[in-house]
Scaffold this active site. Structure first.
Site, PDB file in Angstrom:
ATOM      1  N   TYR A  11     -20.899  95.629 -15.789  1.00 10.56           N
ATOM      2  CA  TYR A  11     -20.522  95.893 -17.172  1.00 10.56           C
ATOM      3  C   TYR A  11     -20.579  94.668 -18.086  1.00 10.56           C
ATOM      4  O   TYR A  11     -20.214  94.756 -19.257  1.00 10.56           O
ATOM      5  CB  TYR A  11     -19.110  96.508 -17.218  1.00 10.56           C
ATOM      6  CG  TYR A  11     -19.112  97.992 -16.913  1.00 10.56           C
ATOM      7  CD1 TYR A  11     -19.430  98.451 -15.648  1.00 10.56           C
ATOM      8  CD2 TYR A  11     -18.819  98.931 -17.894  1.00 10.56           C
ATOM      9  CE1 TYR A  11     -19.455  99.809 -15.364  1.00 10.56           C
ATOM     10  CE2 TYR A  11     -18.836 100.285 -17.619  1.00 10.56           C
ATOM     11  CZ  TYR A  11     -19.150 100.723 -16.357  1.00 10.56           C
ATOM     12  OH  TYR A  11     -19.179 102.066 -16.081  1.00 10.56           O
ATOM     13  N   LYS A  48     -21.473  97.741  -1.518  1.00 14.67           N
ATOM     14  CA  LYS A  48     -22.805  98.012  -0.962  1.00 14.67           C
ATOM     15  C   LYS A  48     -23.328  96.672  -0.439  1.00 14.67           C
ATOM     16  O   LYS A  48     -24.429  96.226  -0.794  1.00 14.67           O
ATOM     17  CB  LYS A  48     -23.680  98.621  -2.083  1.00 14.67           C
ATOM     18  CG  LYS A  48     -24.977  99.204  -1.620  1.00 14.67           C
ATOM     19  CD  LYS A  48     -24.861 100.516  -0.839  1.00 14.67           C
ATOM     20  CE  LYS A  48     -26.234 100.891  -0.297  1.00 14.67           C
ATOM     21  NZ  LYS A  48     -26.186 101.962   0.705  1.00 14.67           N
ATOM     22  N   ASP A  98     -21.750 104.653  -0.396  1.00 10.69           N
ATOM     23  CA  ASP A  98     -22.361 105.970  -0.156  1.00 10.69           C
ATOM     24  C   ASP A  98     -21.553 106.750   0.881  1.00 10.69           C
ATOM     25  O   ASP A  98     -21.272 107.944   0.725  1.00 10.69           O
ATOM     26  CB  ASP A  98     -23.846 105.845   0.242  1.00 10.69           C
ATOM     27  CG  ASP A  98     -24.120 104.737   1.253  1.00 10.69           C
ATOM     28  OD1 ASP A  98     -23.179 103.999   1.612  1.00 10.69           O
ATOM     29  OD2 ASP A  98     -25.280 104.604   1.694  1.00 10.69           O
ATOM     30  N   ASP A 110     -16.283 103.561 -11.636  1.00 16.08           N
ATOM     31  CA  ASP A 110     -16.579 104.543 -12.683  1.00 16.08           C
ATOM     32  C   ASP A 110     -17.089 105.834 -12.051  1.00 16.08           C
ATOM     33  O   ASP A 110     -16.597 106.932 -12.332  1.00 16.08           O
ATOM     34  CB  ASP A 110     -17.627 103.961 -13.641  1.00 16.08           C
ATOM     35  CG  ASP A 110     -18.019 104.964 -14.709  1.00 16.08           C
ATOM     36  OD1 ASP A 110     -17.116 105.618 -15.256  1.00 16.08           O
ATOM     37  OD2 ASP A 110     -19.226 105.107 -14.982  1.00 16.08           O
ATOM     38  N   ASP A 135     -15.085 109.866 -11.355  1.00 16.63           N
ATOM     39  CA  ASP A 135     -15.517 111.195 -11.810  1.00 16.63           C
ATOM     40  C   ASP A 135     -15.547 112.140 -10.606  1.00 16.63           C
ATOM     41  O   ASP A 135     -15.158 113.308 -10.703  1.00 16.63           O
ATOM     42  CB  ASP A 135     -16.904 111.152 -12.470  1.00 16.63           C
ATOM     43  CG  ASP A 135     -16.817 111.082 -14.002  1.00 16.63           C
ATOM     44  OD1 ASP A 135     -15.880 110.426 -14.511  1.00 16.63           O
ATOM     45  OD2 ASP A 135     -17.677 111.682 -14.687  1.00 16.63           O
TER      46      ASP A 135
HETATM   47  C1  IPM Z   1     -15.095 105.576 -18.301  1.00 10.92           C
HETATM   48  C2  IPM Z   1     -16.348 105.722 -19.124  1.00 10.92           C
HETATM   49  C3  IPM Z   1     -16.788 104.360 -19.671  1.00 10.92           C
HETATM   50  C4  IPM Z   1     -17.131 103.465 -18.501  1.00 10.92           C
HETATM   51  C5  IPM Z   1     -17.969 104.396 -20.667  1.00 10.92           C
HETATM   52  C6  IPM Z   1     -17.732 105.342 -21.803  1.00 10.92           C
HETATM   53  C7  IPM Z   1     -18.271 103.035 -21.199  1.00 10.92           C
HETATM   54  O1  IPM Z   1     -17.348 106.324 -18.382  1.00 10.92           O
HETATM   55  O2  IPM Z   1     -14.088 105.061 -18.823  1.00 10.92           O
HETATM   56  O3  IPM Z   1     -15.066 106.037 -17.155  1.00 10.92           O
HETATM   57  O4  IPM Z   1     -18.252 103.497 -18.002  1.00 10.92           O
HETATM   58  O5  IPM Z   1     -16.241 102.719 -18.081  1.00 10.92           O
HETATM   59 MN    MN Z   2     -16.638 107.133 -16.493  1.00 11.46          MN
END
Ligand code: IPM
Ligand code: MN
Ligand code: NAD
Length: 364
Positions: free
Chosen positions: A146, A197, A230, A254, A258
């Site tokens: 990042y 990784k 993975d 990140d 999700d």
């Molecule tokens: C998160 C989002 C952010 C990230 C984006 C919007 C920059 O996906 O907070 O999970 O990648 O950190």
């Molecule tokens: Mn995210």
């Protein structure tokens, strides 16, 4: 998560940045619930809204005003963010300055993301439920992929070359790994698993591997393990009950959160805190601005309300924090949900309901 609260400041000023898309819809509900909590428990919090968003950027050309970061750092106890992302700003320039700007410039190195199920019915895994999916992710939040270091050569031509660097520092890796172990220690020696990784990323991720091994020795009562990312993704789905604390780099954190959100019932219930213990921290749901749902009443505000609970905990208001979480769980268990969780309520109906419950006389 019982981080050291920011230096006592009375009143505790909270900067509220609704941002874009459904960020605005869910923030309105989080604010409603925070205000009800303030009334019920007499909390010394003051909510101050900031307009910084895609709309504001498109109108004024400004992402964050001069001195904004210093103002948040010095004059506020916490920052609450809805979400950023707007199709009219395809390069996400405003989000880079605001969202990543706050994470980086306030040095919020811990992105704390709990993966927790509030009702067994939300778990998409066959034969699994709330007892199986209950862990936290410590995502490194100030370096890795990042950092925005890189560039293009022969941009836009058939010979284009793009370089995008990952940066990992010994200090940066050490402090997030240590934060994960400290959390595990404070919660009764939970298990800590580090994901990288390092079989391929022989420099950066090898640094993670060596640092993790060294620090784990300082915590002899904590079971420390390592998985390549993975394999970890596969194990999160196959056998999530093996995890208590996962620590990983910025990008993997990140992606994995999700996946974690999907395990807990979706992005509509996934909360997160961007922390630097003892300093002004920032709180935002894991989800984005879901532009197609903006203003439709379909967005689930529970992730934002659970995020508000993390904020209250950070400011030292544990009772209010626990009650917010309990009210969200109660709604889910009673089928009072938005469409993503199978219900028929609107965004604001959920916020109204929880705010009313907080203010209802005890026992009703
Ligand atoms: C998160 C989002 C952010 C990230 C984006 C919007 C920059 O996906 O907070 O999970 O990648 O950190
Ligand atoms: Mn995210
Ligand atoms: P997203 O999280 O906005 O939405 C993905 C899908 O998840 C939605 O289409 C919807 O089906 C569901 N969803 C998300 N939040 C929900 C909620 N509260 N209630 C009900 N359903 C919900 O991700 P995306 O579509 O990949 O990204 C949209 C924009 O948001 C992009 O610009 C992206 O960069 C940005 N983004 C911002 C953040 C943030 O501000 N922290 C996080 C992720 C994505």
């Amino acid at each position: 998560m019982n981080t050291t609260p920011p230096a006592e400041r009375r009143p505790q000023r909270i900067a509220v940045l609704p941002g874009d898309g459904i960020g605005r819809d869910v923030t309105a509900e989080a604010v409603k619930v925070l205000s009800a909590a303030a009334e019920r428990w007499g909390l010394p919090i003051e909510l101050i809204e900031k307009p910084w968003s895609a709309d504001h950027f498109l109108e004024t050309g400004e992402t964050l005003p001069e001195g904004a970061i210093e103002e948040l750092r010095d004059d506020y106890s916490a920052v609450f963010i809805g979400a950023y992302g707007d199709p009219r700003v395809p390069d996400m320039r405003h989000a880079a300055d605001i969202l990543l700007g706050i994470r980086f410039k306030l040095d919020l190195f811990i992105n704390f993301r709990p993966i927790k199920i509030y009702d067994d019915s939300l778990c998409p895994l066959k034969g699994k439920g709330a007892d199986d999916v209950d862990f936290v992710v410590f995502r490194e939040n100030t370096e890795g992929a990042y950092v925005g270091v890189g560039g293009n050569f022969k941009y836009g031509t058939a010979d284009e070359v793009a370089v995008q660097e990952e940066i990992h520092t010994r200090k940066g890796v050490e402090r997030i790994v240590r934060a994960a172990f400290d959390y595990a220690f404070r919660h009764g020696n939970l298990r800590v698993c580090m994901a990288d990784k390092s079989n391929v990323m022989r420099y950066g991720h090898d640094l993670w591997m060596r640092t993790f091994e060294e620090i784990s020795v300082e915590y002899p009562d904590i079971e420390a393990s390592h998985l390549f990312v993975d394999a970890l993704a596969m194990q999160m789905v196959r056998k999530p009950e093996q995890f208590d604390v996962i620590v990983t780099n910025n990008m993997f954190g990140d992606i994995l959160t999700d996946l974690g959100a999907a395990l807990q019932g979706g992005l509509g219930v996934a909360a997160s805190a961007n922390l630097h213990p003892g300093r002004t921290s920032m709180f935002e749901p894991v989800h984005g601005s879901a532009p197609k749902y903006a203003g439709t009443g379909r967005a689930n505000p529970m992730a934002a309300i659970l995020t508000a609970a993390l904020l209250l905990d950070n400011l030292g208001h544990q009772e209010a924090s626990n009650e917010l979480e309990r009210q969200v769980a109660r709604c889910i268990q009673n089928g009072i949900t938005t469409v993503d969780l199978g219900g028929d309520r609107s965004t604001s109906q959920i916020g109204d309901h929880i705010a009313e419950r907080l203010l209802a006389p005890v026992g009703t």
